[in-house]
Design an enzyme around this catalytic site. Structure first.
Site, PDB file in Angstrom:
ATOM      1  N   CYS A 125       4.615   0.116 -12.041  1.00 20.97           N
ATOM      2  CA  CYS A 125       4.794   1.326 -12.855  1.00 20.97           C
ATOM      3  C   CYS A 125       6.066   1.116 -13.680  1.00 20.97           C
ATOM      4  CB  CYS A 125       4.831   2.587 -12.020  1.00 20.97           C
ATOM      5  SG  CYS A 125       6.014   2.584 -10.683  1.00 20.97           S
ATOM      6  N   ALA A 150       0.806  -1.225   0.000  1.00 20.95           N
ATOM      7  CA  ALA A 150       0.000   0.000   0.000  1.00 20.95           C
ATOM      8  C   ALA A 150       0.836   1.271   0.000  1.00 20.95           C
ATOM      9  CB  ALA A 150      -0.930  -0.018   1.198  1.00 20.95           C
ATOM     10  N   GLY A 186      -1.766   5.733  -2.168  1.00 21.35           N
ATOM     11  CA  GLY A 186      -2.391   6.321  -3.365  1.00 21.35           C
ATOM     12  C   GLY A 186      -3.593   5.505  -3.844  1.00 21.35           C
ATOM     13  N   ASP A 210       2.168  -2.855   4.333  1.00 25.44           N
ATOM     14  CA  ASP A 210       3.466  -2.520   3.754  1.00 25.44           C
ATOM     15  C   ASP A 210       4.529  -3.000   4.740  1.00 25.44           C
ATOM     16  OD1 ASP A 210       4.179  -0.444   1.267  1.00 25.44           O
ATOM     17  OD2 ASP A 210       5.820  -0.648   2.693  1.00 25.44           O
TER      18      ASP A 210
HETATM   19  C1  LIG Z   1       4.739   0.781  -6.047  1.00 25.10           C
HETATM   20  S1  LIG Z   1       4.928   1.057  -4.371  1.00 25.10           S
HETATM   21  C2  LIG Z   1       3.284   1.185  -3.795  1.00 25.10           C
HETATM   22  C3  LIG Z   1       2.568   2.453  -4.135  1.00 25.10           C
HETATM   23  C4  LIG Z   1       1.202   2.544  -3.481  1.00 25.10           C
HETATM   24  N1  LIG Z   1       0.413   1.345  -3.691  1.00 25.10           N
HETATM   25  C5  LIG Z   1       0.433   3.738  -3.997  1.00 25.10           C
HETATM   26  O1  LIG Z   1      -0.489   3.574  -4.791  1.00 25.10           O
HETATM   27  O2  LIG Z   1       0.761   4.856  -3.562  1.00 25.10           O
HETATM   28  C6  LIG Z   1       5.391  -0.506  -3.760  1.00 25.10           C
HETATM   29  C7  LIG Z   1       5.335  -0.637  -2.243  1.00 25.10           C
HETATM   30  O3  LIG Z   1       5.685  -1.969  -1.915  1.00 25.10           O
HETATM   31  C8  LIG Z   1       6.305  -1.935  -0.650  1.00 25.10           C
HETATM   32  N2  LIG Z   1       6.997  -3.211  -0.442  1.00 25.10           N
HETATM   33  C9  LIG Z   1       8.266  -3.569  -0.741  1.00 25.10           C
HETATM   34  N3  LIG Z   1       8.492  -4.852  -0.393  1.00 25.10           N
HETATM   35  C10 LIG Z   1       7.332  -5.319   0.120  1.00 25.10           C
HETATM   36  C11 LIG Z   1       6.924  -6.563   0.676  1.00 25.10           C
HETATM   37  N4  LIG Z   1       7.758  -7.586   0.774  1.00 25.10           N
HETATM   38  N5  LIG Z   1       5.646  -6.669   1.102  1.00 25.10           N
HETATM   39  C12 LIG Z   1       4.799  -5.642   1.018  1.00 25.10           C
HETATM   40  N6  LIG Z   1       5.134  -4.440   0.520  1.00 25.10           N
HETATM   41  C13 LIG Z   1       6.382  -4.282   0.088  1.00 25.10           C
HETATM   42  C14 LIG Z   1       7.167  -0.698  -0.707  1.00 25.10           C
HETATM   43  O4  LIG Z   1       7.475  -0.239   0.570  1.00 25.10           O
HETATM   44  C15 LIG Z   1       6.284   0.257  -1.492  1.00 25.10           C
HETATM   45  O5  LIG Z   1       5.559   1.074  -0.626  1.00 25.10           O
END
Ligand SMILES: C[S@@+](CC[C@H](N)C(=O)[O-])C[C@H]1O[C@@H](n2cnc3c(N)ncnc32)[C@H](O)[C@@H]1O
Length: 408
Positions: A357, A237, A241, A260
């Site tokens: 993305c 999350a 966003g 997260d």
């Molecule tokens: C693309 S970003 C998410 C953006 C968010 N969903 C938004 O719409 O603003 C990916 C997210 O995955 C998290 N992340 C990284 N490794 C992870 C894991 N093993 N489990 C869950 N989340 C993870 C990161 O901290 C980051 O916040």
């Protein structure tokens, strides 16, 4: 255009911080803009946009200037001078001694014939892009990703409808336009810092690119409130966003568990949820015990996976210089693990969306294909997938909707 010394000094200073200290451009710019209260909106725009251009075209400009990191004040000024000459801006002699204008233009013509210089990317990334997308598509994508991003808002329908928000923003001096096919979007006609608006403080909108605005509707699919409330897991999350968009589409009903691995992101998510008036969100750190207990209990699961970020270079041009082949390899492994792990949360008849993305097939459709062929993926069918190219004018994105096969 006349150059003002204190603005050029701020750009030069920012350039050194970004390149010598490895800081992110957006953070550096945010701090720089606080430096002088007398700066008006045009001054601020000059600093921010020039610095973004210098980051975008770092390889091209530094090659023309024949300068390398670590940058000094003098060498940064020479890089800035390249930017200015190529834009036809007259440089004051007292500040830029003996800028070789003709040589700069000549080198530009020469280097522009080579894509990795023209679009400014490291050679390894250029080779990877060609291998994954082919010469033509990669070249077009890179070019599109070097343009300035549009500013797109998502109306927070928990608090206001699009027309009313549009009118309120217009009163505050922000003109917007509608975007066909995006019922919750408004695009600014002119770039501006909308975070300063009253409407933002009241939680009436969030900044969210159109591509990202397609994810939550894809996850909810044909669901409507008359079918009862949903239990949704947003597994990556971040600062929320897409969680906030889901909350708005669900009318604040049902439950969204936003997870997260970083507590600071979840704290920011909770602050935003409060501002948005979204009360159906439970923010929680990922925990193996919880995941095990909740296996097969969610109607919808979103994996907005960590990725290379190559689709959002318009907004984060630094990525070109920070990304490494090793990181890409690691992130692909993480993506595969997250698919295997979080897909277990989906219940019979439920849906999963995997999104990134990125524009690289190895992070997108290849991950999904690999997952579908795996043990955990066996119970899913691919319903639809969308590869959004940056040449369409917004962020490069990928999203795939999968459903648990009902016969199992
Ligand atoms: C693309 S970003 C998410 C953006 C968010 N969903 C938004 O719409 O603003 C990916 C997210 O995955 C998290 N992340 C990284 N490794 C992870 C894991 N093993 N489990 C869950 N989340 C993870 C990161 O901290 C980051 O916040």
């Amino acid at each position: 255009m006349r150059l003002h010394r204190n603005l050029v000094d701020a750009v030069v200073d920012g350039f050194m911080q970004i390149n010598n200290d490895g800081l992110y451009a957006d953070k550096v710019i945010e701090r720089l803009l606080k430096r002088d209260k007398r700066w008006g909106s045009k001054d601020r725009a000059f600093i921010a946009e020039t610095l973004y251009e210098l980051v975008r075209y770092k390889r091209l400009y530094t090659e023309i200037a024949q300068e390398k990191a670590p940058f000094t004040v003098q060498s940064s000024r020479r890089v800035f001078a390249v930017w200015a000459v190529l834009r036809g801006i007259t440089l004051p002699e007292w500040y830029f001694e003996g800028t070789p204008e003709r040589r700069i233009k000549g080198r530009f013509d020469e280097l522009s014939r080579v894509r990795a210089f023209r679009e400014s990317v490291p050679d390894w990334l250029d080779a990877l892009g060609v291998a994954e997308l082919g010469e033509e598509t990669w070249g077009e994508e890179l070019h599109a990703l070097n343009q300035q991003a549009a500013v797109v808002l998502r109306v927070n329908t928990l608090k206001i409808d699009r027309e009313t928000l549009r009118a309120q923003l217009a009163k505050e001096g922000y003109e917007t336009e509608l975007l066909e096919g995006y019922p919750d979007a408004l695009q600014l006609k002119k770039r501006a810092n909308v975070f300063l608006s009253e409407a933002f403080k009241q939680g009436l909108f969030e900044l969210q690119d159109t591509s990202s605005q397609r994810v939550a509707p894809l996850l909810l699919g044909a669901w409507n409130p008359s079918q009862g409330s949903l239990k949704v897991a947003d597994c990556c999350a971040g600062a929320g966003g897409k969680t906030l968009h889901l909350a708005a589409l669900m009318g604040g009903k049902g439950k969204i568990v936003a997870m997260d691995i970083y507590p600071q992101k979840l704290e920011e998510l909770s602050r935003r949820a409060k501002r948005n008036g979204a009360y159906n969100i439970e923010a929680r750190l990922i925990e193996a015990k919880y995941l095990k207990r909740q296996r097969g209990t969610f109607d919808r699961v979103l994996i907005d996976a960590p990725c290379s970020g190559l689709g959002v270079l318009r907004r984060n041009p630094d990525t070109k210089w920070k990304l490494t082949p090793e990181f890409l390899q690691e992130i692909r492994q993480t993506q595969a693990q997250l698919l295997a792990q979080y897909s277990l949360l989906v219940k019979e008849g439920g849906n999963l969306v995997y999104a990134t993305c990125s524009i690289l097939p190895s992070e997108n459709e290849q991950q999904v294909q690999h997952f579908l062929a795996s043990e955990a993926g066996k119970r899913f069918t691919l319903v639809e997938q969308h590869k959004i190219s940056a040449t369409q004018g917004y962020d490069g994105f990928y999203m795939a909707a999968l459903r648990v096969n009902s016969e199992q």
